[in-house]
Structure formats: structure tokens, C-alpha cells
Design a protein around this motif. Structure first.
Motif, short mmCIF file in Angstrom:
data_model
loop_
_atom_site.label_atom_id
_atom_site.label_comp_id
_atom_site.label_asym_id
_atom_site.label_seq_id
_atom_site.Cartn_x
_atom_site.Cartn_y
_atom_site.Cartn_z
N TYR A 191 -59.83 32.67 -62.97
CA TYR A 191 -58.48 33.24 -63.08
C TYR A 191 -58.53 34.76 -63.07
N THR A 192 -57.39 35.35 -62.81
CA THR A 192 -57.26 36.79 -62.92
C THR A 192 -55.94 37.13 -63.58
N LEU A 193 -55.88 38.33 -64.14
CA LEU A 193 -54.70 38.78 -64.88
C LEU A 193 -53.61 39.24 -63.91
N ALA A 194 -52.37 38.80 -64.16
CA ALA A 194 -51.27 39.13 -63.26
C ALA A 194 -49.99 39.39 -64.04
N LEU A 195 -49.21 40.33 -63.54
CA LEU A 195 -47.87 40.60 -64.05
C LEU A 195 -46.88 40.11 -63.02
N LEU A 196 -46.05 39.12 -63.38
CA LEU A 196 -45.09 38.52 -62.47
C LEU A 196 -43.72 39.16 -62.68
N VAL A 197 -43.17 39.71 -61.61
CA VAL A 197 -41.89 40.40 -61.66
C VAL A 197 -40.97 39.83 -60.58
N SER A 198 -39.76 39.45 -60.95
CA SER A 198 -38.80 38.97 -59.96
C SER A 198 -38.56 40.03 -58.90
N ASP A 199 -38.35 39.62 -57.65
CA ASP A 199 -38.15 40.62 -56.60
C ASP A 199 -36.86 41.41 -56.81
N GLU A 200 -35.97 40.91 -57.69
CA GLU A 200 -34.76 41.68 -58.01
C GLU A 200 -35.06 42.82 -58.97
N ASP A 201 -36.16 42.73 -59.70
CA ASP A 201 -36.56 43.77 -60.65
C ASP A 201 -37.57 44.75 -60.07
N LEU A 202 -38.17 44.38 -58.95
CA LEU A 202 -39.22 45.20 -58.35
C LEU A 202 -38.62 46.50 -57.80
N ILE A 203 -39.29 47.60 -58.03
CA ILE A 203 -38.85 48.90 -57.50
C ILE A 203 -39.81 49.31 -56.40
N ILE A 204 -39.31 49.41 -55.18
CA ILE A 204 -40.14 49.83 -54.05
C ILE A 204 -39.68 51.21 -53.60
N ASN A 205 -40.58 52.17 -53.72
CA ASN A 205 -40.30 53.54 -53.27
C ASN A 205 -40.90 53.76 -51.88
N ASP A 206 -40.48 54.83 -51.25
CA ASP A 206 -40.99 55.19 -49.93
C ASP A 206 -42.40 55.76 -50.04
N TYR A 207 -43.14 55.59 -48.95
CA TYR A 207 -44.47 56.22 -48.82
C TYR A 207 -44.43 57.01 -47.53
N ASN A 208 -44.56 58.32 -47.61
CA ASN A 208 -44.29 59.19 -46.48
C ASN A 208 -45.57 59.75 -45.86
N ARG A 209 -45.43 60.42 -44.71
CA ARG A 209 -46.57 60.91 -43.95
C ARG A 209 -46.47 62.42 -43.71
N LEU A 210 -47.62 63.07 -43.80
CA LEU A 210 -47.77 64.48 -43.42
C LEU A 210 -48.82 64.55 -42.33
N ILE A 211 -48.57 65.37 -41.31
CA ILE A 211 -49.45 65.46 -40.14
C ILE A 211 -50.02 66.88 -40.05
N SER A 212 -51.33 66.98 -39.80
CA SER A 212 -51.96 68.30 -39.81
C SER A 212 -51.92 69.01 -38.46
N ASP A 213 -51.72 68.27 -37.35
CA ASP A 213 -51.61 68.93 -36.05
C ASP A 213 -50.85 68.03 -35.10
N LEU A 214 -50.42 68.60 -33.99
CA LEU A 214 -49.62 67.86 -32.99
C LEU A 214 -50.45 67.45 -31.78
N ASN A 215 -51.75 67.34 -31.95
CA ASN A 215 -52.63 66.88 -30.88
C ASN A 215 -52.55 67.79 -29.65
N GLY A 216 -52.42 69.10 -29.89
CA GLY A 216 -52.39 70.07 -28.79
C GLY A 216 -51.03 70.26 -28.16
N LEU A 217 -50.02 69.56 -28.60
CA LEU A 217 -48.68 69.68 -28.02
C LEU A 217 -47.90 70.81 -28.69
N SER A 218 -47.02 71.43 -27.91
CA SER A 218 -46.07 72.39 -28.50
C SER A 218 -44.97 71.60 -29.20
N THR A 219 -44.17 72.27 -30.00
CA THR A 219 -43.05 71.59 -30.68
C THR A 219 -42.12 70.95 -29.66
#
Length: 415
Positions: A237-265
Motif C-alpha cells: 500500500y501507499t499513502l494517499a489523500l483523496l480529494v473530490s474533483d470539485e474541491d481540487l484546485i488546478i492552477n496554470d503552469y506557464n512557460r518562459l523561452i530564452s531565445d526565438l531560435n534565430g528568428l526576429s520578433t
């Protein structure tokens, strides 16, 4: 139907809980760790301190010392062990958001049989490291976060128990409260167990690596057992916390890019037009308003990107803006094909608000990155659809709460 059973939780007392329970270790900086350890004598971090002690060269010895520390805390009465119990865990954030869940044990075999469904690939190195840790420490202090489709019966049982006084209540420095109730009455235990086991399936919301590591630990324990294994042993067995999907809080996960692969804006935006309808917003700070609306920040300006209908045709994955972004921007335009390893893409947790987008803007303005992309949070129904279809989300598609504290209720795999 997945199994669910109570366990003999090892937990702090009311007197020791405020100092003992901590955030997960990866949520502290090195300086914060050192300060915490020096100012709180009996915290959970002291138990796992050997894991980053460079004077101990043998990793197995590090993990064995962690086990010894746990047993020392029990011997000194900083921790106590309950009789077989379920626990109700509630998090109340300073902004008023509340999440509650049920803490217990799930069966590894149900995970193998896909009754506990996953939506994320794991990194083998991380899985092996934690599996090695379990083989020597033999306890879980952080649960896997699972979610389920709403059940009125489960909600009623939980709400009834929460009318009593919690056995523990802890407050973080930022005002977030964590409360714990213990369910020990035999009839109530049976009602909870029966109600959960009537659910068709459970979904991993957070903790894919912990679940996969637990599976490897179970496999190792079975293979090395000196007596016949019947399937009801704790190591199954393993330890688990069960949460109804109505109680679950899903936040965004965003992206940052370090270069444009040689392209201009201009060239980059022209490439984007093949996949998105683009509306310039100038300096107006905006947030994504719905699925398939991505916000881009580039050269001091914001843009709304709306996914064109022809951008994706794969059922399930077409619901995920992070997948569409990989297939239309990262791979063909920026030549980023391995998002787990390519250092040109960086992931940033969001807040579902302008504050999160402003944090992205600041990183671009300080020239750490050339562009930022903010996403609308993934809907829990899409998470479940991906899991049902046996598909996998791109890395860092969701940032899910609650984030349980470490050490609130420990599961001893030797119980």
C-alpha cells in the motif's frame, strides 16, 4: 473498484505539531532550510536532514539514518502512533479557498491494474532515487494526491466528521491553516471504506513519481520477503489523500523561452499566425480568459493568441493548450523537442490571476528570457479524460493544490 484502508498514523501531538510539520523540503531554499533547522529543534526536516548531509557518502546509510531519526522522535514522544484510522485533512488559504480530503491507504495492485489512473510520464532517475529512499527508510510522510468524481455519500461522511473538533490545527507564516481530524470509530471506518471502494476509479492529481516509486518498493519488498506474501501486507500500500474533483484546485503552469531560435520578433509572430489568431494588446497586462486562449509577452507587449480549429486533431490532447503549444510552437518554430531536458524552456507556476502574469513579465523585462506564455488552467474533466484515454500530458501542465504538509500523518511501511 479501488481498495481503501485505514492505517496506524504516526503524527505529532497537539503540543509538538506547530514545530514539527513542515512544507515539502523542495519548497525551501538552502538558506531557508538552514534557518528552519536552526530555529526549530524538533521539525520533520530534522528527521530527513541526512538526505542532504554531504558528510555521509553512502546513500543507503543516509536513508537508514532517516529511519533511525523517525524512531528517535517516537521514542522521545514528539510523535505518537494511533490505532488504525482514516484522517480528514483540510487546508484553508488566506484568500478563503478551502480544500478537504480523506487520508488513507491505496493498493499498489490497483495502480498496476489502472484502477488508479495517471496522466503524466515520470523521470526514471527521480523514481529510482525515491524507491531507494523507501527501501531503507520504510515510511511515507507525504501522500500521493488522488481525485475522484463527486460522491454525495463520501461528502456527507466527511462533513459529519468535520463537525467535531480537529485533533491538530497548524498555521503557516502566510496564514494558511491546516486541520486534521481522526476517524477511529469502527462503524465510521467501515462506512468510509465502503463508500470509497464503490468509486469506479481514482485519478492521480499530483505525485506520479511517489506512486511509481511506491510500486517499485512493493516489487522489491515482495521479491525479498522471507515469508509467504498474501497481499495484505503494509508494503502493498501507499499513502494517499483523496480529494473530490470539485474541491481540487488546478492552477496554470506557464512557460518562459530564452531565445526565438534565430528568428526576429516579426518572423516569430508570422510563424505563430499559422496556428493562432493573434490580437495585439500593447502594454495592457492581460490573463487568459478561457481554454485555447494563450497570453504571450514579447518585447514589452502583450498578445492574445487564440488557437485555430485546425491546430490539433487528437482526441483528449486537443483539449490541452500545453500540448498544442508544444506541437505548434516549441517543436516546429523553436526547435525544442525534448521539453524535459531542453534548458531553453523554463516552467513557472501560475496563480490564476494578473499577479502570475506580472511575474512572467518581470522575468522577461529583466532579460532572463525573451518571451513568456501564460495558459488558462487545465480543467479537471480534461485531466480525467486524458487519464481515461491512457494518454499523457506534457510536463508541467498543471500546478495542483492542496499541497499537503510533510509529517502530518506518517505511514510506517513496517506497521
Amino acid at each position: 473498484m479501488p481498495q481503501f484502508k485505514p492505517f496506524k498514523g504516526i503524527r505529532p501531538t497537539e503540543a509538538t505539531s506547530q514545530d514539527f510539520v513542515t512544507l515539502a523540503v523542495n519548497q525551501y531554499s538552502k538558506d531557508e532550510l538552514e534557518k528552519y533547522i536552526s530555529t526549530r529543534e524538533n521539525s520533520f526536516l530534522h528527521i530527513i536532514l541526512p538526505t542532504w548531509d554531504d558528510t555521509i557518502k553512502d546513500s543507503k546509510e543516509k536513508f537508514r539514518q532517516v529511519r533511525a531519526n523517525l524512531e528517535d522522535f517516537i521514542a522521545r514522544k514528539i510523535l505518537v502512533q494511533d490505532h488504525s484510522s482514516f484522517y480528514i485533512y483540510q487546508v484553508i488559504q488566506p484568500n478563503g479557498k478551502q480544500t478537504k480530503g480523506l487520508l488513507g491507504l491505496v493498493n499498489i495492485d490497483d495502480y498496476r491494474q489502472n484502477k488508479i489512473k495517471k496522466h503524466e510520464e515520470t523521470i526514471d532517475r527521480r523514481v529510482e532515487l525515491f524507491a531507494d529512499y523507501l527501501k531503507e527508510s520504510h515510511f511515507h510522510a507525504e501522500p500521493v494526491l488522488l481525485t475522484y468524481k463527486p460522491s454525495q455519500r463520501v461528502d456527507l461522511l466527511v462533513d459529519t466528521e468535520m463537525k467535531r473538533k480537529p485533533i491538530l490545527k497548524i498555521e503557516e507564516g502566510n496564514g494558511t491553516q491546516h486541520l486534521l481530524w481522526r476517524v477511529e470509530n469502527r462503524l465510521n471506518l467501515k462506512q468510509f471504506k465502503d463508500s470509497i471502494e464503490k468509486l469506479d476509479e481514482l485519478y492521480i492529481a499530483d505525485g506520479h513519481h511517489r506512486m511509481e516509486s511506491s510500486e517499485r518498493y512493493t516489487k522489491h519488498a515482495v521479491e525479498t520477503a522471507e515469508e509467504e506474501v498474501y497481499g495484505d501486507e503494509s508494503f502493498n500500500y501507499t499513502l494517499a489523500l483523496l480529494v473530490s474533483d470539485e474541491d481540487l484546485i488546478i492552477n496554470d503552469y506557464n512557460r518562459l523561452i530564452s531565445d526565438l531560435n534565430g528568428l526576429s520578433t516579426e518572423e516569430f509572430i508570422k510563424e505563430l499566425e499559422n496556428y493562432f489568431d493573434i490580437i495585439p494588446k500593447g502594454e495592457e497586462l492581460i490573463v487568459p480568459t478561457k481554454k485555447h486562449h494563450i497570453v504571450m509577452y514579447l518585447e514589452d507587449k502583450f498578445y492574445s493568441l487564440y488557437v485555430k480549429n485546425n491546430s490539433c486533431t487528437i482526441k483528449g490532447l486537443c483539449e490541452l493548450d500545453t500540448y498544442i503549444f508544444e506541437e505548434t510552437v516549441l517543436k516546429p518554430i523553436l526547435n525544442i523537442h525534448d521539453t524535459k531536458k531542453d534548458k531553453r524552456v523554463h516552467y513557472e507556476c501560475g496563480t490564476r490571476s494578473k499577479e502570475g502574469v506580472e511575474a512572467l513579465k518581470n522575468k522577461v523585462d529583466h532579460h532572463d528570457y525573451v518571451a513568456a506564455f501564460a495558459f488558462y488552467p487545465v480543467d479537471v474533466k480534461d485531466l480525467q479524460l486524458i487519464s481515461d484515454l491512457g494518454l499523457k500530458m506534457p510536463p508541467k501542465s498543471t500546478y495542483i493544490e492542496p499541497k499537503p504538509l510533510s509529517g502530518f500523518a506518517v505511514f510506517d511501511l513496517k506497521e
